[in-house]
Design a protein around this motif. Structure first.
Motif, PDB file in Angstrom:
ATOM      1  N   SER A  20     -26.872   1.424  18.453  1.00 26.76           N
ATOM      2  CA  SER A  20     -26.830   0.077  19.042  1.00 26.76           C
ATOM      3  C   SER A  20     -25.422  -0.301  19.492  1.00 26.76           C
ATOM      4  O   SER A  20     -25.253  -0.920  20.548  1.00 26.76           O
ATOM      5  CB  SER A  20     -27.396  -0.965  18.076  1.00 26.76           C
ATOM      6  N   SER A  21     -24.407   0.087  18.733  1.00 25.84           N
ATOM      7  CA  SER A  21     -23.036  -0.273  19.126  1.00 25.84           C
ATOM      8  C   SER A  21     -22.623   0.436  20.410  1.00 25.84           C
ATOM      9  O   SER A  21     -21.949  -0.150  21.258  1.00 25.84           O
ATOM     10  CB  SER A  21     -22.046   0.041  18.003  1.00 25.84           C
ATOM     11  N   GLY A  22     -23.034   1.678  20.585  1.00 21.70           N
ATOM     12  CA  GLY A  22     -22.726   2.395  21.818  1.00 21.70           C
ATOM     13  C   GLY A  22     -23.505   1.856  23.006  1.00 21.70           C
ATOM     14  O   GLY A  22     -23.021   1.859  24.141  1.00 21.70           O
ATOM     15  N   SER A  23     -24.689   1.374  22.732  1.00 26.36           N
ATOM     16  CA  SER A  23     -25.541   0.846  23.791  1.00 26.36           C
ATOM     17  C   SER A  23     -24.982  -0.437  24.410  1.00 26.36           C
ATOM     18  O   SER A  23     -25.224  -0.722  25.586  1.00 26.36           O
ATOM     19  CB  SER A  23     -26.943   0.596  23.239  1.00 26.36           C
ATOM     20  N   VAL A  24     -24.227  -1.201  23.637  1.00 29.44           N
ATOM     21  CA  VAL A  24     -23.626  -2.435  24.169  1.00 29.44           C
ATOM     22  C   VAL A  24     -22.763  -2.094  25.381  1.00 29.44           C
ATOM     23  O   VAL A  24     -22.957  -2.636  26.480  1.00 29.44           O
ATOM     24  CB  VAL A  24     -22.779  -3.162  23.098  1.00 29.44           C
ATOM     25  N   GLY A  25     -21.817  -1.182  25.205  1.00 30.80           N
ATOM     26  CA  GLY A  25     -20.909  -0.822  26.289  1.00 30.80           C
ATOM     27  C   GLY A  25     -21.584  -0.060  27.409  1.00 30.80           C
ATOM     28  O   GLY A  25     -21.292  -0.281  28.584  1.00 30.80           O
TER      29      GLY A  25
ATOM     30  N   LYS B  28     -26.530  -7.960  18.973  1.00 31.31           N
ATOM     31  CA  LYS B  28     -27.223  -8.629  17.867  1.00 31.31           C
ATOM     32  C   LYS B  28     -27.782  -7.600  16.890  1.00 31.31           C
ATOM     33  O   LYS B  28     -27.689  -7.764  15.668  1.00 31.31           O
ATOM     34  CB  LYS B  28     -28.349  -9.515  18.424  1.00 31.31           C
ATOM     35  N   GLU B  29     -28.339  -6.519  17.416  1.00 32.59           N
ATOM     36  CA  GLU B  29     -28.860  -5.452  16.561  1.00 32.59           C
ATOM     37  C   GLU B  29     -27.719  -4.789  15.771  1.00 32.59           C
ATOM     38  O   GLU B  29     -27.867  -4.489  14.584  1.00 32.59           O
ATOM     39  CB  GLU B  29     -29.602  -4.413  17.395  1.00 32.59           C
ATOM     40  N   SER B  30     -26.593  -4.583  16.420  1.00 36.75           N
ATOM     41  CA  SER B  30     -25.437  -4.006  15.728  1.00 36.75           C
ATOM     42  C   SER B  30     -25.018  -4.885  14.558  1.00 36.75           C
ATOM     43  O   SER B  30     -24.705  -4.383  13.467  1.00 36.75           O
ATOM     44  CB  SER B  30     -24.258  -3.841  16.692  1.00 36.75           C
ATOM     45  N   ARG B  31     -25.016  -6.174  14.789  1.00 34.67           N
ATOM     46  CA  ARG B  31     -24.655  -7.105  13.716  1.00 34.67           C
ATOM     47  C   ARG B  31     -25.631  -6.979  12.550  1.00 34.67           C
ATOM     48  O   ARG B  31     -25.225  -6.981  11.383  1.00 34.67           O
ATOM     49  CB  ARG B  31     -24.634  -8.543  14.243  1.00 34.67           C
ATOM     50  N   TYR B  32     -26.898  -6.830  12.849  1.00 33.35           N
ATOM     51  CA  TYR B  32     -27.914  -6.658  11.808  1.00 33.35           C
ATOM     52  C   TYR B  32     -27.623  -5.416  10.964  1.00 33.35           C
ATOM     53  O   TYR B  32     -27.615  -5.475   9.730  1.00 33.35           O
ATOM     54  CB  TYR B  32     -29.297  -6.557  12.464  1.00 33.35           C
ATOM     55  N   TRP B  33     -27.378  -4.279  11.626  1.00 30.04           N
ATOM     56  CA  TRP B  33     -27.117  -3.042  10.883  1.00 30.04           C
ATOM     57  C   TRP B  33     -25.810  -3.137  10.108  1.00 30.04           C
ATOM     58  O   TRP B  33     -25.697  -2.604   8.997  1.00 30.04           O
ATOM     59  CB  TRP B  33     -27.113  -1.835  11.819  1.00 30.04           C
ATOM     60  N   LEU B  34     -24.820  -3.824  10.657  1.00 31.92           N
ATOM     61  CA  LEU B  34     -23.559  -4.008   9.935  1.00 31.92           C
ATOM     62  C   LEU B  34     -23.778  -4.808   8.653  1.00 31.92           C
ATOM     63  O   LEU B  34     -23.111  -4.577   7.644  1.00 31.92           O
ATOM     64  CB  LEU B  34     -22.521  -4.706  10.818  1.00 31.92           C
ATOM     65  N   ARG B  35     -24.709  -5.740   8.681  1.00 31.55           N
ATOM     66  CA  ARG B  35     -25.009  -6.526   7.485  1.00 31.55           C
ATOM     67  C   ARG B  35     -25.729  -5.686   6.428  1.00 31.55           C
ATOM     68  O   ARG B  35     -25.660  -5.990   5.239  1.00 31.55           O
ATOM     69  CB  ARG B  35     -25.863  -7.740   7.849  1.00 31.55           C
ATOM     70  N   LEU B  36     -26.430  -4.635   6.859  1.00 30.48           N
ATOM     71  CA  LEU B  36     -27.199  -3.813   5.927  1.00 30.48           C
ATOM     72  C   LEU B  36     -26.402  -2.691   5.276  1.00 30.48           C
ATOM     73  O   LEU B  36     -26.723  -2.284   4.158  1.00 30.48           O
ATOM     74  CB  LEU B  36     -28.406  -3.196   6.640  1.00 30.48           C
ATOM     75  N   ILE B  37     -25.408  -2.171   5.952  1.00 27.48           N
ATOM     76  CA  ILE B  37     -24.703  -1.031   5.370  1.00 27.48           C
ATOM     77  C   ILE B  37     -24.008  -1.420   4.072  1.00 27.48           C
ATOM     78  O   ILE B  37     -23.602  -2.564   3.890  1.00 27.48           O
ATOM     79  CB  ILE B  37     -23.707  -0.375   6.360  1.00 27.48           C
ATOM     80  N   ASP B  38     -23.899  -0.439   3.181  1.00 24.73           N
ATOM     81  CA  ASP B  38     -23.366  -0.674   1.845  1.00 24.73           C
ATOM     82  C   ASP B  38     -21.946  -0.140   1.750  1.00 24.73           C
ATOM     83  O   ASP B  38     -21.724   1.065   1.801  1.00 24.73           O
ATOM     84  CB  ASP B  38     -24.268   0.019   0.824  1.00 24.73           C
ATOM     85  N   THR B  39     -20.999  -1.050   1.609  1.00 26.38           N
ATOM     86  CA  THR B  39     -19.591  -0.650   1.463  1.00 26.38           C
ATOM     87  C   THR B  39     -19.225  -0.484  -0.007  1.00 26.38           C
ATOM     88  O   THR B  39     -18.073  -0.180  -0.322  1.00 26.38           O
ATOM     89  CB  THR B  39     -18.660  -1.702   2.093  1.00 26.38           C
TER      90      THR B  39
END
Length: 124
Positions: free
Chosen positions: A46-51, A78-89
Motif C-alpha cells: 500500500s505504501s508503494g502504491s501511493v507514489g 489510508k490503508e497504509s495508516r491502517y497497517w502501520l497501526r497494526l504492526i507490532d513494534t
C-alpha cells in the motif's frame, strides 16, 4: 495534466517515494513474527502504491482519470495508516517513534490528496 503546479507535483512524487522507502526501512527492523510478516507485506504494497498512483495521475489522459488516480492515492495512504497501526513494534521506543512518524505522514498524505480532489472537483 490536471495537477495544480509542476514544482509541487514533483515534490509530492519525492515525498511519496520517501514515504515508501521509509516504510520499507521500518519493516526490515521489525521482529519477524507471523503477524508482522503478513502486515508488513500489506504495508509495503500500500505504501508503494501511493507514489505509483500519483505518478500515474500526473500522466492522466483525462480529468476523470486524474481524479480516479488521486482517489486511489488517498485510499492507499489510508490503508497504509491502517497497517502501520497494526504492526507490532514490541514497545521498542525507536521503532515506535518511527511507526508513529510514518502513521502521521500517511495521515498528511491523505489530507493532501483530499485537498487535491476538492480543488479539482470544484473547478467543474
Amino acid at each position: 495534466m490536471f495537477s495544480s503546479g509542476k514544482s509541487n507535483q514533483y515534490d509530492l512524487e519525492d515525498r511519496t517515494h520517501l514515504f515508501a522507502k521509509n516504510v520499507r526501512a521500518l519493516v526490515k527492523k521489525l521482529n519477524k513474527t507471523i503477524s508482522n510478516i503478513e502486515d508488513g507485506k500489506q504495508l509495503i504494497r500500500s505504501s508503494g502504491s501511493v507514489g505509483a498512483n500519483y505518478i500515474e495521475a500526473n500522466e492522466a489522459l483525462s480529468k476523470k482519470d486524474f481524479l480516479m488516480r488521486i482517489k486511489i492515492c488517498r485510499k492507499e495512504a489510508k490503508e497504509s495508516r491502517y497497517w502501520l497501526r497494526l504492526i507490532d513494534t514490541q514497545n521498542k521506543d525507536e521503532l515506535e517513534r518511527e511507526r508513529i512518524d510514518l502513521e502521521n505522514e500517511a495521515t498528511e498524505l491523505m489530507s493532501i490528496f483530499g485537498a487535491i480532489l476538492r480543488k479539482v472537483e470544484n473547478k467543474k
